[in-house]
Scaffold this motif. Structure first.
Motif, PDB file in Angstrom:
ATOM      1  N   GLY A   1       0.830  -1.203   0.000  1.00  0.00           N
ATOM      2  CA  GLY A   1       0.000   0.000   0.000  1.00  0.00           C
ATOM      3  C   GLY A   1       0.862   1.248   0.000  1.00  0.00           C
ATOM      4  N   GLU A   2       0.870   1.960  -1.114  1.00  0.00           N
ATOM      5  CA  GLU A   2       1.774   3.084  -1.321  1.00  0.00           C
ATOM      6  C   GLU A   2       1.170   4.410  -0.841  1.00  0.00           C
ATOM      7  OE1 GLU A   2       4.334   4.662  -1.912  1.00  0.00           O
ATOM      8  OE2 GLU A   2       5.789   3.511  -3.045  1.00  0.00           O
ATOM      9  N   SER A   3       2.041   5.421  -0.745  1.00  0.00           N
ATOM     10  CA  SER A   3       1.613   6.734  -0.255  1.00  0.00           C
ATOM     11  C   SER A   3       0.743   7.477  -1.253  1.00  0.00           C
ATOM     12  CB  SER A   3       2.836   7.596   0.089  1.00  0.00           C
ATOM     13  OG  SER A   3       3.625   7.831  -1.054  1.00  0.00           O
ATOM     14  N   HIS A   4       0.690   6.998  -2.520  1.00  0.00           N
ATOM     15  CA  HIS A   4      -0.211   7.664  -3.462  1.00  0.00           C
ATOM     16  C   HIS A   4      -1.654   7.216  -3.261  1.00  0.00           C
ATOM     17  CE1 HIS A   4       0.043   3.857  -5.532  1.00  0.00           C
ATOM     18  NE2 HIS A   4       1.293   4.060  -5.915  1.00  0.00           N
ATOM     19  N   GLY A   5      -1.871   6.264  -2.367  1.00  0.00           N
ATOM     20  CA  GLY A   5      -3.224   5.924  -1.985  1.00  0.00           C
ATOM     21  C   GLY A   5      -3.808   4.693  -2.639  1.00  0.00           C
ATOM     22  N   HIS A   6      -3.065   4.015  -3.474  1.00  0.00           N
ATOM     23  CA  HIS A   6      -3.487   2.734  -4.014  1.00  0.00           C
ATOM     24  C   HIS A   6      -2.395   1.713  -3.698  1.00  0.00           C
ATOM     25  CE1 HIS A   6      -6.215   5.296  -6.358  1.00  0.00           C
ATOM     26  NE2 HIS A   6      -6.961   4.221  -6.500  1.00  0.00           N
ATOM     27  N   VAL A   7      -2.723   0.466  -3.871  1.00  0.00           N
ATOM     28  CA  VAL A   7      -1.732  -0.585  -3.652  1.00  0.00           C
ATOM     29  C   VAL A   7      -0.803  -0.637  -4.858  1.00  0.00           C
ATOM     30  CG1 VAL A   7      -1.385  -3.066  -3.370  1.00  0.00           C
ATOM     31  CG2 VAL A   7      -3.231  -1.921  -2.129  1.00  0.00           C
ATOM     32  N   ALA A   8       0.500  -0.546  -4.600  1.00  0.00           N
ATOM     33  CA  ALA A   8       1.491  -0.739  -5.654  1.00  0.00           C
ATOM     34  C   ALA A   8       1.632  -2.242  -5.883  1.00  0.00           C
ATOM     35  CB  ALA A   8       2.835  -0.132  -5.245  1.00  0.00           C
ATOM     36  N   LEU A   9       1.470  -2.665  -7.117  1.00  0.00           N
ATOM     37  CA  LEU A   9       1.536  -4.083  -7.441  1.00  0.00           C
ATOM     38  C   LEU A   9       2.985  -4.536  -7.572  1.00  0.00           C
ATOM     39  CD1 LEU A   9      -1.471  -4.202  -9.941  1.00  0.00           C
ATOM     40  CD2 LEU A   9      -1.458  -4.479  -7.451  1.00  0.00           C
ATOM     41  N   GLU A  10       3.178  -5.802  -7.878  1.00  0.00           N
ATOM     42  CA  GLU A  10       4.538  -6.344  -7.945  1.00  0.00           C
ATOM     43  C   GLU A  10       5.359  -5.656  -9.029  1.00  0.00           C
ATOM     44  OE1 GLU A  10       5.701 -10.795  -6.971  1.00  0.00           O
ATOM     45  OE2 GLU A  10       4.046 -10.699  -8.363  1.00  0.00           O
ATOM     46  N   ASP A  11       6.512  -5.165  -8.651  1.00  0.00           N
ATOM     47  CA  ASP A  11       7.527  -4.681  -9.583  1.00  0.00           C
ATOM     48  C   ASP A  11       8.823  -5.433  -9.296  1.00  0.00           C
ATOM     49  OD1 ASP A  11       5.896  -2.742 -10.736  1.00  0.00           O
ATOM     50  OD2 ASP A  11       6.638  -1.128  -9.447  1.00  0.00           O
ATOM     51  N   PHE A  12       9.687  -5.512 -10.300  1.00  0.00           N
ATOM     52  CA  PHE A  12      11.049  -5.967 -10.053  1.00  0.00           C
ATOM     53  C   PHE A  12      11.824  -4.804  -9.437  1.00  0.00           C
ATOM     54  CE2 PHE A  12       9.954  -9.384 -12.938  1.00  0.00           C
ATOM     55  CZ  PHE A  12      10.659 -10.462 -12.392  1.00  0.00           C
TER      56      PHE A  12
END
Length: 549
Positions: free
Chosen positions: A286-297
């Motif tokens: 859950g990122e600070s931009h307010g949505h969940v950040a999905l999987e990244d490398f």
């Protein structure tokens, strides 16, 4: 030049003592599960409608894990910036001095001083001891920020220290770090736009074919921690600025296993080496931009040492959907810095106040400028342009209002838009509409219409709040503790917006069950090279697959 006597606390625990003396700290002494209860409980003071003055820092003294683990290290949340008063206490100034002390510190930094013995190295764990279950990273009560969605416990209130291998300039950034194994972390250093300072250093190590030393500081003097989220020039040493904030040099010490220096009075330091080639799937989170950040490398860090005080406090921040601790952390510093830029750098006449809209929009996207009613129209437009261009991530929407409008009240701004903005001359989007019913003073002409379709056009990641069961349980704990009465402000829990997968659900379920090591084993097997950090995992592993709802 304005001078400031040393009023700021020199370490985190001194800061906690001050907060307690000011009535800004609540100690939670009942058992709390770090994996499913801790952050949801702290989150309620942001989602529960409490005004700034009722928000407190929390220190959890009886912390357990999902598998029954007991921790002798307290966890502090909200102690950096649950409210502007808490932030100001961390600098030892009043709220209205925050902007001045920041400007002074950036203009007059104080270089750090080296020491040979340090509280942050009273306990040192290295070698094979790091690999033993529950002895390495698993020995630390790292909470899960967004239970129900996060793939692992995450360090959030970090200072990630790296050094430019070419010119030796140090950088300290606030980057998230996921627990992957007892001696491994997944670290996200932003690569978008020009990229974070740590990412720029990593690119240089990549060219050299050498792993990048990195030290992650968890808990230190607030003035030092506050430099991490600030957008300082990439060649400016944050420790010098921190010294300027405090009014005296920051004590630093050499790391035990890598060639870096860290604040000597820190609570916990994670030393390690970041692979220059292999990236590892990291997230969801859950990122600070307010949505969940999905999987990244993202970057894979091999831990070489954990050093700490004998009796440390682990600090974490409430981020994700705003308002949050991380948005307060930025807003109380950004607003006066933007005002200083408009007033003293651009010399905009009539500017009175800069307000960054916080609820849900996360301060960066929407900025309100308050002007004296005598300000010429040319100055108003210079102010609008200046606020929109100062920082690339700030000012998607900038609205100017007169100073009789309280721009902290979005309803008042809507009132000003409804009755004071001519949509032909003041916005120029779509003309020719009746002026409608309103005051008859001033010249009148046909108005215009601005059409905004704010519906969901495509699947998006989940809302970055703890899932409903965890918030419901945490609210019961909140009420059992007889904490201030909540008035929930929707949305108050996370939910899917269509872009989510069964794998990430499994990661999240494992995380709240204390099985985050399983996720670490999964992502270790998926490590790859030849790409840039923040490359979406599904673009590499399953590029033709549709997003799963």
């Amino acid at each position: 030049m304005t001078t400031f006597a040393r009023k700021a606390p020199l370490d985190l625990q001194e800061h906690l003592q001050r907060l307690e003396a000011l009535g800004l700290l609540t100690r939670i002494q009942v058992p709390i599960d770090k994996d499913s209860e801790l952050h949801p409980l702290a989150r309620w003071q942001f989602q529960g409608g409490l005004p700034d003055e009722q928000r407190r820092g929390f220190v959890f003294t009886d912390v357990k894990g999902a598998k029954g683990e007991k921790y002798d290290i307290p966890v502090a949340v909200g102690v950096l910036a649950a409210s502007p008063a808490i932030y100001a206490a961390g600098l030892g100034v009043s709220e209205d001095e925050i902007g001045d002390v920041w400007v002074n510190a950036m203009e007059h930094p104080i270089d750090p001083v080296m020491v040979t013995e340090a509280p942050c190295q009273e306990v040192v764990v290295t070698g094979d001891e790091l690999k033993r279950e529950g002895k390495g990273l698993g020995s630390l009560p790292v909470p899960i920020s967004t239970p129900g969605f996060d793939s692992a416990p995450y360090f959030t209130a970090t200072l990630c220290v790296t050094r430019d291998p070419e010119n030796g300039i140090r950088n300290m950034g606030t980057y998230r770090a996921a627990l992957k194994a007892e001696d491994r972390l997944g670290v996200r250093m932003a690569s978008r736009l020009s990229g974070a300072g740590g990412y720029q250093h990593w690119l240089k190590y990549q060219k050299m074919g050498k792993p990048m030393p990195c030290a992650i500081v968890i808990g230190c003097a607030p003035a030092v921690l506050f430099t991490g989220p600030q957008k300082l020039p990439i060649d400016q040493d944050e420790l010098g600025v921190a010294g300027g904030l405090i009014g005296e040099p920051i004590r630093i010490v050499k790391c035990k296993t890598i060639d870096l220096e860290v604040p000597a009075d820190a609570e916990i330091v994670i030393e390690g080496l970041i692979d220059p080639v292999l990236l590892e799937p990291e997230g969801p989170f859950g990122e600070s931009h307010g949505h969940v950040a999905l999987e990244d490398f993202n970057m894979s860090m091999q831990v070489t040492a954990i050093t700490r005080k004998k009796k440390p406090v682990l600090v974490s921040i409430v981020s994700q959907v705003t308002p949050s601790e991380s948005s307060v952390l930025k807003r109380v510093a950004y607003e006066p810095l933007f005002l200083n830029h408009l007033k003293k750098v651009l010399n905009v006449k009539g500017i009175r106040r800069v307000v960054m809209h916080e609820p849900l929009t996360n301060i960066r996207k929407v900025i309100f400028l308050e002007f004296d009613r005598s300000a010429p129209q040319s100055e108003i437009w210079r102010g609008l342009q200046g606020a929109a261009t100062l920082q690339a991530q700030c000012g998607k929407i900038v609205i100017a209002v007169s100073d009789d409008i309280d721009s902290r009240n979005a309803d008042a701004v809507f009132w000003s838009l409804a009755y004071r903005a001519n949509m032909i001359d003041d916005v120029h989007i779509m003309p020719y509409r009746s002026g409608g019913h309103g005051p008859k003073s001033g010249s009148k002409s046909a108005e215009g219409t601005m059409l905004i379709d704010a519906t969901l056009k495509a699947p998006m990641p989940p809302l970055a709040l703890p899932a409903e069961p965890y918030m419901v349980k945490a609210r019961q704990i909140w009420e059992d503790l007889q904490l201030p009465r909540l008035t929930p402000q929707p949305p108050w829990h996370g939910y899917s917006l269509g872009d989510w997968s069964d794998l990430w659900t499994r990661f999240a379920d494992d995380a709240v069950a204390g099985d985050w090591r399983k996720t670490g084993e999964n992502t270790l097997a998926r490590r790859k090279g030849g790409m840039k950090p923040e490359t979406p995992a599904r673009d590499v592993e399953n590029p033709k697959a549709d997003k799963k709802g």
